[in-house]
Design a protein around this motif. Structure first.
Motif, PDB file in Angstrom:
ATOM      1  N   ASP A  18      -6.813  38.198  22.837  1.00  0.00           N
ATOM      2  CA  ASP A  18      -5.956  38.603  21.722  1.00  0.00           C
ATOM      3  C   ASP A  18      -5.526  37.410  20.878  1.00  0.00           C
ATOM      4  OD1 ASP A  18      -6.116  41.166  22.634  1.00  0.00           O
ATOM      5  OD2 ASP A  18      -4.086  41.282  23.413  1.00  0.00           O
ATOM      6  N   VAL A  19      -5.484  36.239  21.465  1.00  0.00           N
ATOM      7  CA  VAL A  19      -5.010  35.052  20.761  1.00  0.00           C
ATOM      8  C   VAL A  19      -5.918  34.667  19.590  1.00  0.00           C
ATOM      9  CG1 VAL A  19      -6.255  33.322  22.130  1.00  0.00           C
ATOM     10  CG2 VAL A  19      -4.031  32.754  21.136  1.00  0.00           C
ATOM     11  N   VAL A  20      -7.179  35.085  19.623  1.00  0.00           N
ATOM     12  CA  VAL A  20      -8.127  34.676  18.593  1.00  0.00           C
ATOM     13  C   VAL A  20      -7.684  35.135  17.208  1.00  0.00           C
ATOM     14  CG1 VAL A  20     -10.501  34.921  17.756  1.00  0.00           C
ATOM     15  CG2 VAL A  20     -10.061  34.590  20.206  1.00  0.00           C
ATOM     16  N   GLU A  21      -7.260  36.386  17.102  1.00  0.00           N
ATOM     17  CA  GLU A  21      -6.840  36.915  15.799  1.00  0.00           C
ATOM     18  C   GLU A  21      -5.715  36.082  15.190  1.00  0.00           C
ATOM     19  OE1 GLU A  21      -4.778  40.921  13.846  1.00  0.00           O
ATOM     20  OE2 GLU A  21      -5.208  40.841  15.995  1.00  0.00           O
ATOM     21  N   SER A  22      -4.667  35.840  15.981  1.00  0.00           N
ATOM     22  CA  SER A  22      -3.520  35.074  15.491  1.00  0.00           C
ATOM     23  C   SER A  22      -3.887  33.626  15.194  1.00  0.00           C
ATOM     24  CB  SER A  22      -2.382  35.116  16.514  1.00  0.00           C
ATOM     25  OG  SER A  22      -1.934  36.440  16.716  1.00  0.00           O
ATOM     26  N   ALA A  23      -4.715  33.035  16.051  1.00  0.00           N
ATOM     27  CA  ALA A  23      -5.088  31.632  15.870  1.00  0.00           C
ATOM     28  C   ALA A  23      -5.927  31.432  14.609  1.00  0.00           C
ATOM     29  CB  ALA A  23      -5.852  31.133  17.100  1.00  0.00           C
ATOM     30  N   LEU A  24      -6.810  32.363  14.316  1.00  0.00           N
ATOM     31  CA  LEU A  24      -7.623  32.258  13.109  1.00  0.00           C
ATOM     32  C   LEU A  24      -6.753  32.276  11.864  1.00  0.00           C
ATOM     33  CD1 LEU A  24     -10.651  34.605  13.930  1.00  0.00           C
ATOM     34  CD2 LEU A  24     -10.687  32.108  13.739  1.00  0.00           C
ATOM     35  N   ALA A  25      -5.759  33.170  11.847  1.00  0.00           N
ATOM     36  CA  ALA A  25      -4.857  33.248  10.695  1.00  0.00           C
ATOM     37  C   ALA A  25      -3.983  32.000  10.609  1.00  0.00           C
ATOM     38  CB  ALA A  25      -3.992  34.504  10.797  1.00  0.00           C
ATOM     39  N   HIS A  26      -3.477  31.554  11.753  1.00  0.00           N
ATOM     40  CA  HIS A  26      -2.580  30.401  11.800  1.00  0.00           C
ATOM     41  C   HIS A  26      -3.270  29.124  11.312  1.00  0.00           C
ATOM     42  CE1 HIS A  26       0.942  28.199  13.285  1.00  0.00           C
ATOM     43  NE2 HIS A  26       0.110  27.324  13.813  1.00  0.00           N
ATOM     44  N   HIS A  27      -4.536  28.980  11.649  1.00  0.00           N
ATOM     45  CA  HIS A  27      -5.274  27.757  11.313  1.00  0.00           C
ATOM     46  C   HIS A  27      -6.253  27.972  10.155  1.00  0.00           C
ATOM     47  CE1 HIS A  27      -3.681  25.476  14.657  1.00  0.00           C
ATOM     48  NE2 HIS A  27      -4.055  26.405  15.515  1.00  0.00           N
ATOM     49  N   HIS A  28      -5.975  28.941   9.312  1.00  0.00           N
ATOM     50  CA  HIS A  28      -6.912  29.290   8.247  1.00  0.00           C
ATOM     51  C   HIS A  28      -7.329  28.085   7.410  1.00  0.00           C
ATOM     52  CE1 HIS A  28      -7.796  30.478   4.034  1.00  0.00           C
ATOM     53  NE2 HIS A  28      -8.614  31.307   4.640  1.00  0.00           N
ATOM     54  N   ALA A  29      -6.360  27.351   6.883  1.00  0.00           N
ATOM     55  CA  ALA A  29      -6.668  26.220   5.995  1.00  0.00           C
ATOM     56  C   ALA A  29      -7.484  25.143   6.703  1.00  0.00           C
ATOM     57  CB  ALA A  29      -5.377  25.627   5.441  1.00  0.00           C
ATOM     58  N   ALA A  30      -7.108  24.828   7.944  1.00  0.00           N
ATOM     59  CA  ALA A  30      -7.828  23.799   8.698  1.00  0.00           C
ATOM     60  C   ALA A  30      -9.254  24.232   9.005  1.00  0.00           C
ATOM     61  CB  ALA A  30      -7.080  23.493   9.993  1.00  0.00           C
ATOM     62  N   LEU A  31      -9.453  25.510   9.266  1.00  0.00           N
ATOM     63  CA  LEU A  31     -10.786  26.007   9.582  1.00  0.00           C
ATOM     64  C   LEU A  31     -11.717  25.916   8.382  1.00  0.00           C
ATOM     65  CD1 LEU A  31      -9.850  29.071  11.795  1.00  0.00           C
ATOM     66  CD2 LEU A  31     -11.220  27.117  12.510  1.00  0.00           C
ATOM     67  N   VAL A  32     -11.184  26.168   7.188  1.00  0.00           N
ATOM     68  CA  VAL A  32     -12.011  26.050   5.983  1.00  0.00           C
ATOM     69  C   VAL A  32     -12.549  24.632   5.864  1.00  0.00           C
ATOM     70  CG1 VAL A  32     -11.984  26.089   3.458  1.00  0.00           C
ATOM     71  CG2 VAL A  32     -10.893  27.940   4.744  1.00  0.00           C
ATOM     72  N   GLU A  33     -11.718  23.657   6.208  1.00  0.00           N
ATOM     73  CA  GLU A  33     -12.160  22.259   6.181  1.00  0.00           C
ATOM     74  C   GLU A  33     -13.293  22.020   7.179  1.00  0.00           C
ATOM     75  OE1 GLU A  33     -11.158  19.837   4.128  1.00  0.00           O
ATOM     76  OE2 GLU A  33      -9.917  21.307   3.084  1.00  0.00           O
ATOM     77  N   LEU A  34     -13.368  22.852   8.203  1.00  0.00           N
ATOM     78  CA  LEU A  34     -14.410  22.727   9.225  1.00  0.00           C
ATOM     79  C   LEU A  34     -15.619  23.602   8.923  1.00  0.00           C
ATOM     80  CD1 LEU A  34     -12.146  22.726  12.426  1.00  0.00           C
ATOM     81  CD2 LEU A  34     -13.237  20.752  11.320  1.00  0.00           C
ATOM     82  N   GLY A  35     -15.579  24.278   7.762  1.00  0.00           N
ATOM     83  CA  GLY A  35     -16.718  25.095   7.354  1.00  0.00           C
ATOM     84  C   GLY A  35     -16.687  26.519   7.821  1.00  0.00           C
ATOM     85  N   VAL A  36     -15.499  27.001   8.219  1.00  0.00           N
ATOM     86  CA  VAL A  36     -15.350  28.376   8.692  1.00  0.00           C
ATOM     87  C   VAL A  36     -14.177  29.030   7.959  1.00  0.00           C
ATOM     88  CG1 VAL A  36     -14.921  29.872  10.665  1.00  0.00           C
ATOM     89  CG2 VAL A  36     -16.229  27.769  10.968  1.00  0.00           C
ATOM     90  N   ALA A  37     -14.414  30.161   7.340  1.00  0.00           N
ATOM     91  CA  ALA A  37     -13.357  30.847   6.599  1.00  0.00           C
ATOM     92  C   ALA A  37     -12.962  32.135   7.306  1.00  0.00           C
ATOM     93  CB  ALA A  37     -13.804  31.160   5.172  1.00  0.00           C
ATOM     94  N   SER A  38     -11.711  32.210   7.724  1.00  0.00           N
ATOM     95  CA  SER A  38     -11.190  33.442   8.306  1.00  0.00           C
ATOM     96  C   SER A  38     -10.949  34.440   7.182  1.00  0.00           C
ATOM     97  CB  SER A  38      -9.870  33.164   9.045  1.00  0.00           C
ATOM     98  OG  SER A  38      -9.264  34.371   9.453  1.00  0.00           O
ATOM     99  N   LEU A  39     -11.505  35.627   7.313  1.00  0.00           N
ATOM    100  CA  LEU A  39     -11.319  36.633   6.271  1.00  0.00           C
ATOM    101  C   LEU A  39      -9.840  36.952   6.080  1.00  0.00           C
ATOM    102  CD1 LEU A  39     -14.402  36.964   6.755  1.00  0.00           C
ATOM    103  CD2 LEU A  39     -14.089  39.399   6.327  1.00  0.00           C
ATOM    104  N   ALA A  40      -9.117  37.062   7.187  1.00  0.00           N
ATOM    105  CA  ALA A  40      -7.690  37.381   7.127  1.00  0.00           C
ATOM    106  C   ALA A  40      -6.869  36.105   7.214  1.00  0.00           C
ATOM    107  CB  ALA A  40      -7.312  38.320   8.268  1.00  0.00           C
ATOM    108  N   GLN A  41      -5.847  36.022   6.377  1.00  0.00           N
ATOM    109  CA  GLN A  41      -4.956  34.870   6.415  1.00  0.00           C
ATOM    110  C   GLN A  41      -3.629  35.210   7.090  1.00  0.00           C
ATOM    111  OE1 GLN A  41      -4.712  33.094   2.509  1.00  0.00           O
ATOM    112  NE2 GLN A  41      -6.924  33.154   2.217  1.00  0.00           N
ATOM    113  N   SER A  42      -3.527  36.420   7.612  1.00  0.00           N
ATOM    114  CA  SER A  42      -2.362  36.837   8.394  1.00  0.00           C
ATOM    115  C   SER A  42      -2.800  37.986   9.290  1.00  0.00           C
ATOM    116  CB  SER A  42      -1.213  37.306   7.483  1.00  0.00           C
ATOM    117  OG  SER A  42      -1.545  38.532   6.855  1.00  0.00           O
ATOM    118  N   THR A  43      -2.058  38.240  10.352  1.00  0.00           N
ATOM    119  CA  THR A  43      -2.414  39.346  11.242  1.00  0.00           C
ATOM    120  C   THR A  43      -2.201  40.689  10.551  1.00  0.00           C
ATOM    121  OG1 THR A  43      -0.195  39.232  12.224  1.00  0.00           O
ATOM    122  CG2 THR A  43      -1.966  38.085  13.382  1.00  0.00           C
ATOM    123  N   ALA A  44      -1.299  40.729   9.562  1.00  0.00           N
ATOM    124  CA  ALA A  44      -1.104  41.967   8.805  1.00  0.00           C
ATOM    125  C   ALA A  44      -2.366  42.310   8.020  1.00  0.00           C
ATOM    126  CB  ALA A  44       0.088  41.833   7.861  1.00  0.00           C
TER     127      ALA A  44
END
Length: 222
Positions: A18-44
């Motif tokens: 379950d932590v993956v969903e929240s972590a992707l949103a929480h680290h959205h900006a940092a992940l883009v720098e790593l070449g990965v874009a989370s579609l959702a920027q919040s769990t909502a």
């Protein structure tokens, strides 16, 4: 020929994943720098998209208008990053073949990978619907979460997608209690409460949107 960008869809059963969903949103900006874009920027946002795709808005006390078009909007926004895409939401485990097909259609041009996390020994429930979306069996990945802490699942997920998690700590990322994660019944209750909170957040966002719209009208009439 240009290398095809990937789209990673995490279909997690209730548990340490379950932590993956929240972590992707929480680290959205940092992940883009790593070449990965989370579609959702919040769990909502991820909740609303999953509700739309699974057509379960009534179950959550929402109107169709509250979620309609959410998935397409998220995909369109994330595409602008030109990164590999990633999305996580446990409600997708209940998606049927037609719903999976609609979700994947919006990701045309991407190589689809599905990551299934499960600690409940029933990965086949979700795998049956999602295997077709992957086109090739090696693109369906399973992380068995029995005995793993959320941080270990997050690390394993990052390794699959292609990003390191050493600098993407879970401090401050909301997640279920590790004690409850060993009890299936308690996990279901935690999942229900978490989704209810997300549903309320969606409603609050809509009320705020209407408030701002009314304020603009009053200002223009003044």
């Amino acid at each position: 020929m240009a290398k095809k960008q990937k789209a990673w869809i995490h279909v997690g059963m209730p548990g340490a994943g379950d932590v993956v969903e929240s972590a992707l949103a929480h680290h959205h900006a940092a992940l883009v720098e790593l070449g990965v874009a989370s579609l959702a920027q919040s769990t909502a946002e991820s909740f609303r998209a999953a509700v739309e795709m699974t057509r379960t808005h009534k179950d959550w006390g929402l109107k169709r208008a509250d979620v309609e078009g959410q998935w397409t909007r998220l995909v369109r926004r994330a595409r602008k990053s030109r990164c590999d895409l990633v999305f996580s939401q446990s409600l997708l485990a209940a998606a049927g073949p037609e719903q999976v097909a609609l979700l994947v259609d919006a990701l045309a041009g991407h190589q689809i990978h599905v990551v299934l996390t499960t600690g409940l020994d029933d990965e086949s429930v979700a795998a049956a619907s999602w295997q077709v979306a992957c086109r090739k069996p090696e693109r369906l990945h399973v992380i068995e979460t029995d005995g793993l802490e959320p941080g270990q699942v997050w690390t394993a997920f990052g390794r699959l997608v292609g990003f390191g998690t050493a600098s993407l700590r879970l401090d401050g990322v909301p997640r279920a209690s590790a004690t409850l994660q060993t009890l299936p019944a308690a996990l279901r209750e935690v999942e229900r409460l978490a989704r209810r909170n997300a549903s309320l957040e969606v409603r609050l966002e809509e009320l705020d949107r209407r408030r701002r719209k009314l304020k603009r009208k009053l200002n223009s009439a003044a």
